[in-house]
Design an enzyme around this catalytic site. Sequence first.
Site, PDB file in Angstrom:
ATOM      1  CD  GLU A   1      -2.983  -1.131   0.382  1.00 43.60           C
ATOM      2  OE1 GLU A   1      -3.268  -0.033  -0.148  1.00 43.60           O
ATOM      3  OE2 GLU A   1      -3.598  -2.173   0.117  1.00 43.60           O
TER       4      GLU A   1
ATOM      5  CB  CYS B   1      -1.391   7.571   1.325  1.00 45.46           C
ATOM      6  SG  CYS B   1      -2.820   6.750   2.019  1.00 45.46           S
TER       7      CYS B   1
HETATM    8  P1  NAD Z   1       8.261   4.276   5.175  1.00 39.16           P
HETATM    9  O1  NAD Z   1       8.283   3.468   3.930  1.00 39.16           O
HETATM   10  O2  NAD Z   1       9.424   5.130   5.479  1.00 39.16           O
HETATM   11  O3  NAD Z   1       8.082   3.325   6.459  1.00 39.16           O
HETATM   12  C1  NAD Z   1       7.032   2.407   6.564  1.00 39.16           C
HETATM   13  C2  NAD Z   1       7.404   1.303   7.523  1.00 39.16           C
HETATM   14  O4  NAD Z   1       8.537   0.620   7.013  1.00 39.16           O
HETATM   15  C3  NAD Z   1       7.779   1.765   8.924  1.00 39.16           C
HETATM   16  O5  NAD Z   1       7.178   0.898   9.860  1.00 39.16           O
HETATM   17  C4  NAD Z   1       9.280   1.612   8.947  1.00 39.16           C
HETATM   18  O6  NAD Z   1       9.803   1.328  10.227  1.00 39.16           O
HETATM   19  C5  NAD Z   1       9.461   0.416   8.051  1.00 39.16           C
HETATM   20  N1  NAD Z   1      10.842   0.319   7.529  1.00 39.16           N
HETATM   21  C6  NAD Z   1      11.798   1.254   7.524  1.00 39.16           C
HETATM   22  N2  NAD Z   1      12.914   0.759   6.990  1.00 39.16           N
HETATM   23  C7  NAD Z   1      12.661  -0.508   6.648  1.00 39.16           C
HETATM   24  C8  NAD Z   1      13.416  -1.544   6.059  1.00 39.16           C
HETATM   25  N3  NAD Z   1      14.679  -1.380   5.714  1.00 39.16           N
HETATM   26  N4  NAD Z   1      12.810  -2.715   5.842  1.00 39.16           N
HETATM   27  C9  NAD Z   1      11.517  -2.884   6.166  1.00 39.16           C
HETATM   28  N5  NAD Z   1      10.747  -1.954   6.749  1.00 39.16           N
HETATM   29  C10 NAD Z   1      11.322  -0.779   6.981  1.00 39.16           C
HETATM   30  O7  NAD Z   1       6.912   5.104   5.097  1.00 39.16           O
HETATM   31  P2  NAD Z   1       6.424   6.215   6.080  1.00 39.16           P
HETATM   32  O8  NAD Z   1       7.330   7.396   5.944  1.00 39.16           O
HETATM   33  O9  NAD Z   1       6.174   5.662   7.426  1.00 39.16           O
HETATM   34  O10 NAD Z   1       4.984   6.553   5.470  1.00 39.16           O
HETATM   35  C11 NAD Z   1       4.811   7.450   4.457  1.00 39.16           C
HETATM   36  C12 NAD Z   1       4.571   6.769   3.133  1.00 39.16           C
HETATM   37  O11 NAD Z   1       3.546   5.806   3.257  1.00 39.16           O
HETATM   38  C13 NAD Z   1       4.102   7.720   2.080  1.00 39.16           C
HETATM   39  O12 NAD Z   1       4.738   7.444   0.864  1.00 39.16           O
HETATM   40  C14 NAD Z   1       2.623   7.440   1.976  1.00 39.16           C
HETATM   41  O13 NAD Z   1       2.052   7.770   0.748  1.00 39.16           O
HETATM   42  C15 NAD Z   1       2.586   5.992   2.228  1.00 39.16           C
HETATM   43  N6  NAD Z   1       1.272   5.609   2.727  1.00 39.16           N
HETATM   44  C16 NAD Z   1       0.489   4.797   1.980  1.00 39.16           C
HETATM   45  C17 NAD Z   1      -0.770   4.457   2.440  1.00 39.16           C
HETATM   46  C18 NAD Z   1      -1.688   3.541   1.684  1.00 39.16           C
HETATM   47  O14 NAD Z   1      -2.620   3.068   2.299  1.00 39.16           O
HETATM   48  N7  NAD Z   1      -1.489   3.279   0.431  1.00 39.16           N
HETATM   49  C19 NAD Z   1      -1.213   4.943   3.657  1.00 39.16           C
HETATM   50  C20 NAD Z   1      -0.380   5.773   4.378  1.00 39.16           C
HETATM   51  C21 NAD Z   1       0.870   6.077   3.918  1.00 39.16           C
END
Ligand code: NAD
Length: 477
Positions: A233, A265
């Site tokens: 997502e 998002c």
């Molecule tokens: P992110 O990708 O930085 O982090 C998401 C999760 O991944 C966190 O729990 C983080 O700890 C984990 N993570 C970090 N490094 C990792 C690694 N190396 N391996 C695995 N997991 C790891 O995203 P964010 O900054 O928390 O959220 C913002 C993004 O999420 C935006 O791009 C937004 O559009 C998207 N988003 C999408 C939806 C949707 O439903 N489609 C909803 C909300 C946010």
Amino acid sequence: MGLFTSTPLPEPVGDHAPPVDEHPARIQQVIASLRQASDARITHPRRFRAQQLRGLEKMLQEREVDFLSALEQDLGKSVTEAKFTEIDVVKSEIDYAQRHLSEWMDSSTVKVPLLLQPAMAKVEPRPLGVVLIIGPWNYPLQLVLAPLVAAIAAGNAALIKPSEVAPATSGTLAKFLPLYLDPRVYAVCEGGSDTASDLLSARWDHIFFTGGEKVARIVAAAAAQHLTPTTLELGGKCPTVVDNHLLPTAKRIAYAKFMNAGQTCVAPDYVLSIGDSDALVDRLGKAITSFYGKEPLAHPDLGRIVSDRHFQRLRRLLSMGTVAHGGTFDEATLRIAPTILRNVDLDSELMREEIFGPILPVIELSSFEEALDFIAARPTPLAAYLMSENPRLQSIFSDRVRAGAIVHNAPMAQTIIPALPFGGVGASGMGSYHGRHGFERLSQMRPELSKTTVIDTFSTIYPPYSWAKRKIIDRLL
Ligand code: NAD
């Protein structure tokens, strides 16, 4: 003070330390015990699933104040907004799943070709096993609990890794979830990328990831090692094409854009105004003032930017166009006033990257066709919005625009209808959930065929083949 009256401004930023990464050995231990319990199929019975859904509902009811307070600490969310978008939305997913669980779990029989009759064929939803749920910080509760509802309904065990960037919510979940759900099959592991990497090195039956594209690639690569199916997502820049420049349009755009300080998002990322945008910009300004007053930085309903890093990034974006409304900020509280930008540089970071903050560029185009080309030339967004009463434009928009969702005149409202699938396509992700879609996403839709050996109807098709047998097969298949 009542829960729904005005909300105090958030505590000083940074009072909640990021969670400590779980020790790798403990992570392995937790995964092993979830796997063992899942293999014993304790999550399979309908009664167990219904019980756990009730437990989750109870947690949200009894611990509402704790979660609201955590969300205020993490993101300065007003009580009304936090309750609506993080608690009520999940409760409505739970309620919907409770009402439809039996129907979803039912197997459905399918027609058997004459050649195979007598026989019974059916599709039966089966649990996948153990699901890993990794969540983002922007809706740190909803975006781990809504996938959890799907995981529970589908009869799976699950481990949640909430975002370390929303530490208060992560800590509150880790504290309370084990008290309301069966800890043999549902667990929370706190931490950042180290914890996530340790988790990803294990074998899962499904990985449900919500976050950005960069980490999604890491998740997909790790999942490939075990050929684990994933739901991704992701985000993207959701376009909002405006043909109808009236005040209700401006209000709906401003509401969706500036909720959670634009850190959503599916928020409108930018506006494409068909024709002169002066009136629209003026009305957007009026809408913002009517929501957040003349001093938005001090308004309790305006959320804050999650971290200093994101605040500095957004400050940079403010300079990539001309400020038509807002443009002020307060570094001490990490607040940025809802801002409208015009004359934006289309090649700048502002228009290349997801904005994810309270900054709305308005771009003037001369025709609807130009807007369609503008969208098609960019990565596929999670949603595309059209503000128009014109049925012809609506129909062309639905037909030509590729996006996770198409919405006419109600940006973001698609997210709170449990019967609608929620998810992206192309750059905005893969797989969708909510309601039945989540249940099926986290189930194996298993075919089952039963036939008796008492009557041996197959003898007509066994070798040696003949012209007559060929005819029988042709006729009966
Ligand atoms: P992110 O990708 O930085 O982090 C998401 C999760 O991944 C966190 O729990 C983080 O700890 C984990 N993570 C970090 N490094 C990792 C690694 N190396 N391996 C695995 N997991 C790891 O995203 P964010 O900054 O928390 O959220 C913002 C993004 O999420 C935006 O791009 C937004 O559009 C998207 N988003 C999408 C939806 C949707 O439903 N489609 C909803 C909300 C946010």
